[in-house]
Design a protein around this motif. Structure first.
Motif, mmCIF file in Angstrom:
data_model
loop_
_atom_site.group_PDB
_atom_site.id
_atom_site.type_symbol
_atom_site.label_atom_id
_atom_site.label_comp_id
_atom_site.label_asym_id
_atom_site.label_seq_id
_atom_site.Cartn_x
_atom_site.Cartn_y
_atom_site.Cartn_z
ATOM 1 N N LEU A 156 0.823 -1.214 0.000
ATOM 2 C CA LEU A 156 0.000 0.000 0.000
ATOM 3 C C LEU A 156 0.857 1.265 0.000
ATOM 4 O O LEU A 156 0.382 2.329 -0.388
ATOM 5 C CB LEU A 156 -0.933 0.021 1.210
ATOM 6 N N ALA A 157 2.096 1.151 0.456
ATOM 7 C CA ALA A 157 3.024 2.300 0.514
ATOM 8 C C ALA A 157 2.377 3.508 1.192
ATOM 9 O O ALA A 157 2.360 4.612 0.664
ATOM 10 C CB ALA A 157 3.537 2.654 -0.875
ATOM 11 N N ILE A 158 1.864 3.294 2.386
ATOM 12 C CA ILE A 158 1.174 4.343 3.128
ATOM 13 C C ILE A 158 2.196 5.196 3.865
ATOM 14 O O ILE A 158 3.031 4.686 4.599
ATOM 15 C CB ILE A 158 0.170 3.724 4.121
ATOM 16 N N GLY A 159 2.131 6.497 3.637
ATOM 17 C CA GLY A 159 3.079 7.428 4.226
ATOM 18 C C GLY A 159 2.551 8.137 5.459
ATOM 19 O O GLY A 159 1.376 8.041 5.814
ATOM 20 N N HIS A 160 3.445 8.880 6.082
ATOM 21 C CA HIS A 160 3.117 9.676 7.259
ATOM 22 C C HIS A 160 1.967 10.643 6.961
ATOM 23 O O HIS A 160 1.947 11.301 5.924
ATOM 24 C CB HIS A 160 4.352 10.473 7.695
ATOM 25 N N GLY A 161 1.013 10.697 7.872
ATOM 26 C CA GLY A 161 -0.091 11.637 7.749
ATOM 27 C C GLY A 161 -1.237 11.171 6.867
ATOM 28 O O GLY A 161 -2.264 11.834 6.798
ATOM 29 N N GLU A 162 -1.056 10.056 6.174
ATOM 30 C CA GLU A 162 -2.141 9.546 5.325
ATOM 31 C C GLU A 162 -3.214 8.894 6.194
ATOM 32 O O GLU A 162 -2.931 8.354 7.261
ATOM 33 C CB GLU A 162 -1.608 8.534 4.319
ATOM 34 N N GLU A 163 -4.435 8.941 5.710
ATOM 35 C CA GLU A 163 -5.550 8.323 6.402
ATOM 36 C C GLU A 163 -5.786 6.927 5.841
ATOM 37 O O GLU A 163 -5.669 6.714 4.632
ATOM 38 C CB GLU A 163 -6.813 9.165 6.239
#
Length: 87
Positions: A54-61
């Motif tokens: 998913l490559a979810i980064g900082h601050g993402e919901e």
């Protein structure tokens, strides 16, 4: 299926160590657990490759959902893991 929306607090996002902790906690739940970006298809939260993909980064919901007995407790634990920064 109960679900919760949370923002990722880790400065590195949901990668490496934070993802490992998340997957380990999700795997303790007896039923299905998923994670997704809002409006996107969910992936199995018990799969390290799926979560890293998913490559979810900082601050993402993200939207986390769980099914079965103890789903609310599982969501609370997973939400706490991703919404707090460890020292």
């Amino acid at each position: 299926m109960p679900e919760i929306k949370v923002k990722i607090a880790s400065p590195v996002g949901l990668h490496a160590r934070p993802a490992g902790q998340f997957v380990k906690a999700a795997a303790k739940h007896g039923g299905p657990v998923s994670i997704a970006r809002p409006g996107a298809d969910p992936v199995d939260a018990r799969s390290m490759l799926s979560v890293l993909g998913l490559a979810i980064g900082h601050g993402e919901e993200v939207v986390i959902s769980a099914e079965g007995e103890g789903a609310d407790a599982t969501l609370a634990e997973l939400s706490r893991l991703v919404s707090t920064v460890e020292d």
